[in-house]
Design an enzyme around this catalytic site. Structure first.
Site, short mmCIF file in Angstrom:
data_model
loop_
_atom_site.label_atom_id
_atom_site.label_comp_id
_atom_site.label_asym_id
_atom_site.label_seq_id
_atom_site.Cartn_x
_atom_site.Cartn_y
_atom_site.Cartn_z
N THR A 1 0.81 -1.25 0.00
CA THR A 1 -0.05 -0.12 0.06
C THR A 1 0.78 1.20 -0.02
OG1 THR A 1 -1.58 -1.05 1.27
CG2 THR A 1 -1.70 1.54 1.57
N GLU A 88 10.19 -3.58 -1.73
CA GLU A 88 10.81 -4.52 -1.05
C GLU A 88 11.73 -5.48 -1.72
OE1 GLU A 88 6.81 -6.37 -0.10
OE2 GLU A 88 6.66 -5.04 1.78
N ASN A 215 7.55 -11.52 1.67
CA ASN A 215 6.32 -11.46 1.37
C ASN A 215 5.69 -12.96 1.76
OD1 ASN A 215 4.89 -8.95 0.53
ND2 ASN A 215 6.85 -9.03 -0.50
N THR A 220 -1.33 -12.14 6.31
CA THR A 220 -2.49 -11.58 6.76
C THR A 220 -3.37 -12.49 7.82
OG1 THR A 220 -3.18 -10.28 4.73
CG2 THR A 220 -5.05 -11.04 6.26
#
Lengths: 220, 213
Positions: A1, A88, A215, A220
């Site tokens: 984001t 990243e 990642n 989440t």
């Protein structure tokens, strides 16, 4: 984001400010990419206090409006590039400039297609001057152009011209990318797709093993 | 204020900002460089790990002309939906509240209610109307914000507001997630013979392919 907050003390009407901000966003944040994932939360909020005492800008077609637009573009581009620079796992920023398109929007689309290409990003990480992947990503951008007009440079090294691959010093081209990676600098890709007046730029970063590592662990 | 703000900007270095050439000069600071703006950043207990600041606030002393661009992802987060409504109902705004840690996205009606409660609490503290408070969130998708921790932090966050460079820097750190650097810049130029300033801050490192309108 990505999130952004931009502030100014220039005095401007609501309608003009909202148009200016969208133009700037299209020339900056909407032209960056790290992984091709468009977030649920991306937002830029821009506030104008008017406390500088300038005359209120109420039309886009004035030199004051044009000047404020350029200042807004500069701040948003500076911030947008820093996001791509900090992608990243990135070791360098990739700047893709496209010229020769019919208009700014088409050039921007080709530029972002190349900056988004995982194969191009991986090649930069591998310090591989892989002009084929750059040509391929330009070709699938969805913008028609004559492939016999395609010109590609990596830094100062011309890799392709008039749609024909050229002999080039691959060691020098590779070292150019290696140096950028070692200094977290910028790898510049210059592309021309024709003779049109349109030009645009997009920013991305190379794709490293760390992107997957970061990642695979962030959940989440 | 200075000690807290100073501490915040020690967490991560500042990004090198590559500004294009033009009739402006870069000046210190970010969102607080322009006249009328204050900012603050603090640790409010929202982050899952560590105590890096995670709550930021930017305010304007007057009704600021507002504009925004938001993701076209149809699974838009609650703060995105809230801000679009707020901007549609008011041409001006006075504050932007930003949290890191939880994105408040894919959180359904409960997530939207959380945004309303946070904007109402801040509006009451600052004596503003709800729609003058805008909200941005970033962090883990699917998680509701740690609302109690956020609401309990608001009085201190408001007390930390500062028009200084440190205020801008601490806000820029507080909005980061996986960023390795904070992103903040300001420039000064002249428009119509009057000096103006434009400043900003941003965050972002992963899930980056903005499509905003």
């Amino acid at each position: 984001t990505m999130l952004g907050v931009v502030t100014t003390d220039a005095s401007v009407t609501s309608d003009v400010w909202r148009r200016m901000v969208q133009v700037s966003v299209n020339r900056s944040f909407n032209q960056i990419t790290v992984d091709g994932d468009t977030s649920t939360n991306d937002a830029v909020i821009a506030l104008a206090s008017g406390l500088s005492g300038t005359n209120k800008i109420s039309s886009l077609n004035t030199s004051e409006a044009n000047h404020l637009q350029r200042c807004l573009d500069a701040v948003m581009q500076g911030l947008a590039k820093s996001i791509a620079w900090d992608g990243e796992g990135a070791t360098c920023l990739i700047e893709v400039r496209v010229a020769g398109a019919e208009n700014e929007a088409e050039a921007a689309k080709v530029a972002r297609s190349v900056a988004s290409s995982s194969l191009t990003k991986a090649a930069v990480y591998g310090r591989d001057p892989n002009w084929g992947r750059i040509a391929c990503a330009a070709g699938y951008a969805g913008i028609p152009f004559n492939p016999n007009k395609l010109q590609i440079s990596l830094g100062d090294t011309l890799l392709m011209d008039g749609g024909q691959p050229l002999p080039f010093d691959s060691v020098a081209a590779s070292n150019y990318m290696r140096k950028a990676g070692e200094t977290h600098g910028t790898v510049e890709v210059h592309i021309s797709i024709g003779d049109g007046p349109g030009s645009g730029v997009a920013w991305g970063c190379d794709l490293s093993y760390d992107y997957v590592k970061i990642n695979a662990e962030y959940t989440t | 204020v200075a000690s807290v703000a100073k501490e915040a900007s020690n967490y991560i270095p500042a990004a090198p900002i590559l500004l294009p050439e033009g009739p402006w000069q870069q000046i210190p600071g970010g969102v607080t460089a322009a006249i009328g703006f204050k900012a603050a950043g603090m640790y409010g207990g929202l982050r899952a790990l560590g105590e890096k600041p995670d709550l930021a606030l930017v305010t304007c002393d007057v009704d600021a002309i507002s504009a925004g661009a938001f993701t076209k992802n149809v699974v838009a987060a609650a703060p995105v939906v809230y801000c679009k409504n707020a901007l549609n109902s008011s041409p001006t705004a006075r504050a932007v509240l930003i949290n890191a840690g939880q994105a408040n996205a894919a959180t359904g009606d409960a997530g939207y209610q959380d945004v309303i409660e946070c904007s109402t609490a801040l509006a009451n503290l600052l004596h503003l109307k709800n729609e003058e408070v805008l909200i941005e969130s970033t962090g883990v998708i699917g998680r509701r914000i740690k609302k109690e921790a956020l609401l309990n932090s608001l009085p201190k966050l408001v007390s930390l507001l500062s028009s200084s460079v440190e205020g801008a820097n601490s806000a820029a750190v507080a909005i980061t997630t996986t960023d390795l650097v904070s992103k903040s810049v300001a420039i000064e130029s002249e428009v119509g013979g009057t000096r103006i300033r434009v400043g900003g801050m941003a965050k972002g490192s992963g899930m980056i392919h903005p499509n905003m309108a």
